[in-house]
Design a protein around this motif. Structure first.
Motif, short mmCIF file in Angstrom:
data_model
loop_
_atom_site.label_atom_id
_atom_site.label_comp_id
_atom_site.label_asym_id
_atom_site.label_seq_id
_atom_site.Cartn_x
_atom_site.Cartn_y
_atom_site.Cartn_z
N VAL A 129 43.62 -10.88 18.86
CA VAL A 129 42.80 -12.03 19.24
C VAL A 129 41.54 -11.45 19.86
O VAL A 129 41.61 -10.76 20.88
N ARG A 130 40.42 -11.71 19.23
CA ARG A 130 39.20 -11.02 19.64
C ARG A 130 38.45 -11.77 20.72
O ARG A 130 38.67 -12.95 20.94
N SER A 131 37.56 -11.04 21.33
CA SER A 131 36.74 -11.57 22.41
C SER A 131 36.05 -12.86 21.97
O SER A 131 35.52 -12.93 20.87
N GLY A 132 36.07 -13.87 22.84
CA GLY A 132 35.38 -15.11 22.52
C GLY A 132 36.26 -16.14 21.83
O GLY A 132 35.90 -17.30 21.76
N HIS A 148 42.22 -9.27 23.21
CA HIS A 148 41.12 -8.48 23.73
C HIS A 148 40.43 -9.16 24.89
O HIS A 148 40.51 -10.38 25.06
N SER A 149 39.73 -8.36 25.64
CA SER A 149 38.99 -8.84 26.78
C SER A 149 37.99 -9.92 26.35
O SER A 149 37.25 -9.73 25.40
N ARG B 150 33.18 -4.52 24.01
CA ARG B 150 33.56 -5.92 24.08
C ARG B 150 32.66 -6.78 23.19
O ARG B 150 33.13 -7.68 22.49
N ASP B 153 33.64 -6.36 19.73
CA ASP B 153 34.87 -7.11 19.47
C ASP B 153 34.56 -8.58 19.16
O ASP B 153 35.08 -9.16 18.21
N ARG B 154 33.67 -9.14 19.96
CA ARG B 154 33.26 -10.54 19.75
C ARG B 154 32.61 -10.70 18.38
O ARG B 154 32.90 -11.64 17.64
N GLY B 157 35.07 -10.62 15.62
CA GLY B 157 35.71 -11.93 15.55
C GLY B 157 34.86 -12.94 14.81
O GLY B 157 35.34 -13.68 13.96
#
Lengths: 241, 277
Positions: A129-132, A148-149, B150, B153-154, B157
């Motif tokens: 599960v990614r950030s956001g 994730h953070s 991070r 990562d976003r 996504g």
């Protein structure tokens, strides 16, 4: 298996459903743990029904219930009447190795297979599960992967993460105080259960669970899970079943 | 038909533009026809990285709004003649172009190029949406620092959400001195830091680019460092280009070469003796 009803023997290729329905009593569940056996009764059905099922169960599975002495706990679902308790004890009298310690009215014994369908099935999620990302679940939420953070999990029930939990997790978002959060590794700054928050300064290594005790969130190594959350009743049982 | 690759990162300053310029030129060095498109409208940089800033006449917005023909806006690179640049406008805003216009433009370019690299702006707003609109796959550039990871990562996504499931990672500006300090003792570089980032982002690694001071020099001289054979960062970019062409190449030796006397000492078992203490 000699005492089993031959009409119930399963043949390969036959549907398993019939067997499951006929073979397993639908109003009694048995759970084994280190502390012995626990029989869960659905106290909402007529006495004859569960009594017949109990007799059948003990008779049919007699090979399972022989051997060394085992402490037995009965969770009845409501306060048992004197006659009911006597009837249960009489049934167990035929198995001297099953020692009935307690017959109690446990609130967590709603484990009958009939009531199960009404509950929301847990949501299973694959991959990270990614950030956001924000994931919502009406029941329990199981994530097979890292969180994730910057990600956020919101579930009305329990949250289990088979990975590293770095993001935010809110279990029991509807106020379910029995919800817990467990992860392979808890590396998140804050978790929330039933609107109570806890922040962490030190990150835990290894499988960890968070549960609500009173008004406070406590962490424990997740090995306590198999003992029903470190001595407490088993809120798990409701979605284990 | 060419493949459209978007180079993005989320966070700014991690090296998207440098990566686009160098990987693009490296692909050109291997004989590919490459088109580099700067989609950072309002803050164009790619022309500077390639040293083409003085030749810019028309830009992306002009092409999309029909002021000029596509061929008029494309600039040929000074060094490698199969590499072209479509610069961004410096005076317009990112909202002056739509994802549909980008798709149409890419469809026009695809037949005449092998690779079309899109240099995406930082952030995840309109500019980013424009950049990823027509892409076939994506390169995410990140640095080994928490904020960049991070943001990456976003972005991954968001790329997944937009249907771009083929995402590959370039770990940029990896400081090899630190790698050396964390080395495993048997001479190989401690790859812990790389593994950590790749594990955390859970995408395929396309390459690792070591921190190289000459990147700054090359920007000042307006000449991408991939053109110089000896630079380690340049070597990393060439490796990335070869991997994009389907070759399977192991990661380059990331620790700087040891001095002669140290190598000689290692040869005679000095290292092993230290280990045993």
């Amino acid at each position: 298996m000699g005492h089993r009803d031959p009409s119930l023997t399963r043949k390969w290729g036959q549907g398993g459903k019939r067997r499951a329905m006929a073979y397993l009593p639908s109003h009694i569940r048995v759970k084994g743990s280190r502390d012995g056996l626990t029989f869960y009764f659905d106290g909402n059905v007529a006495m004859e029904v569960w009594l017949a099922e109990l007799q059948q169960l003990l008779q049919r599975e007699h090979h399972l219930f022989q051997g060394p002495a085992v402490p037995v706990r009965i969770c009845f679902g409501r306060v048992p009447l004197g006659t009911e308790e006597a009837a249960i004890r009489a049934c167990f009298a035929s198995h001297p190795n099953l020692i009935v310690h307690r017959v109690e009215a446990s609130s967590t014994s709603i484990t009958s297979r009939t009531g199960e369908k009404e509950r929301t099935a847990p949501t299973l999620l694959w991959g990270p599960v990614r950030s956001g990302a924000e994931i919502q679940s009406d029941g329990a939420l199981i994530v097979a992967g890292d969180v994730h953070s910057g990600a956020r999990l919101v579930a009305k029930g329990t949250i289990l993460v088979f990975g590293i939990l770095r993001g935010m997790a809110c279990a029991g978002s509807d106020g379910d105080i029995e919800a817990i959060i467990a992860a392979w590794e808890l590396a998140c700054p804050v978790v929330e259960i039933a609107s109570r928050r806890k922040s962490f300064e030190k990150l835990s290594a290894g499988p960890t669970l968070v549960r609500l005790e009173g008004e406070e969130l406590v962490t424990a190594p997740a090995r306590h899970l198999k003992r029903g959350q470190g001595g407490r009743e088993q809120p798990w049982a409701k979605w284990w079943s | 038909m060419g493949q459209v690759v978007v180079v993005t990162s989320g966070k700014g300053g991690v090296g998207k533009t440098t990566t686009t310029a160098n990987v693009g030129l490296a692909l050109g060095m291997f004989g590919q026809r490459v088109c580099l498109i700067d989609t950072d409208i309002g803050l164009r940089n790619l022309d500077l990285a390639l040293g083409l800033d003085e030749r810019v006449v028309y830009d992306l917005i002009d092409v999309c709004s029909g002021v000029c023909r596509l061929q008029q806006a494309l600039l040929r690179d000074k060094h490698i003649e199969t590499v072209y640049l479509l610069p961004a406008a410096q005076t317009k805003a990112k909202t002056d172009i739509t994802p549909e216009q980008m798709r149409t433009l890419l469809e026009q370019l695809k037949p005449s190029f092998d690779f079309i690299l899109l240099d995406s702006p930082a952030g995840i707003e309109q500019g980013f949406q424009n950049a990823i609109a027509g892409a076939d796959w994506a390169i995410v550039v990140t640095n080994p620092e928490p904020a960049a990871v991070r943001d990456a990562d976003r972005v991954i996504g968001l790329l997944h959400g937009a249907g771009l499931t083929d995402v590959r990672l370039i770990l940029n500006r990896l400081r090899t001195q630190r790698l050396d300090a964390r080395s495993t003792g048997n001479g190989t570089a401690g790859l812990g830091e790389i593994e950590e980032v790749v594990d955390q982002l859970a995408v395929d690694l396309l390459g690792v680019v070591p921190e190289d001071e000459r990147v700054v020099d090359s920007n000042l001289q307006k000449e991408p460092l991939v053109l110089h054979q000896q630079d380690r960062a340049g070597q990393a970019y060439r490796e990335i280009a070869r991997r994009m062409l389907g070759e399977s190449i192991p990661l380059m030796e990331l620790t700087p070469p040891k001095p002669f006397w140290r190598r000689l000492g290692l040869r005679f078992g000095h290292h092993a003796r230290v280990e045993r203490k």
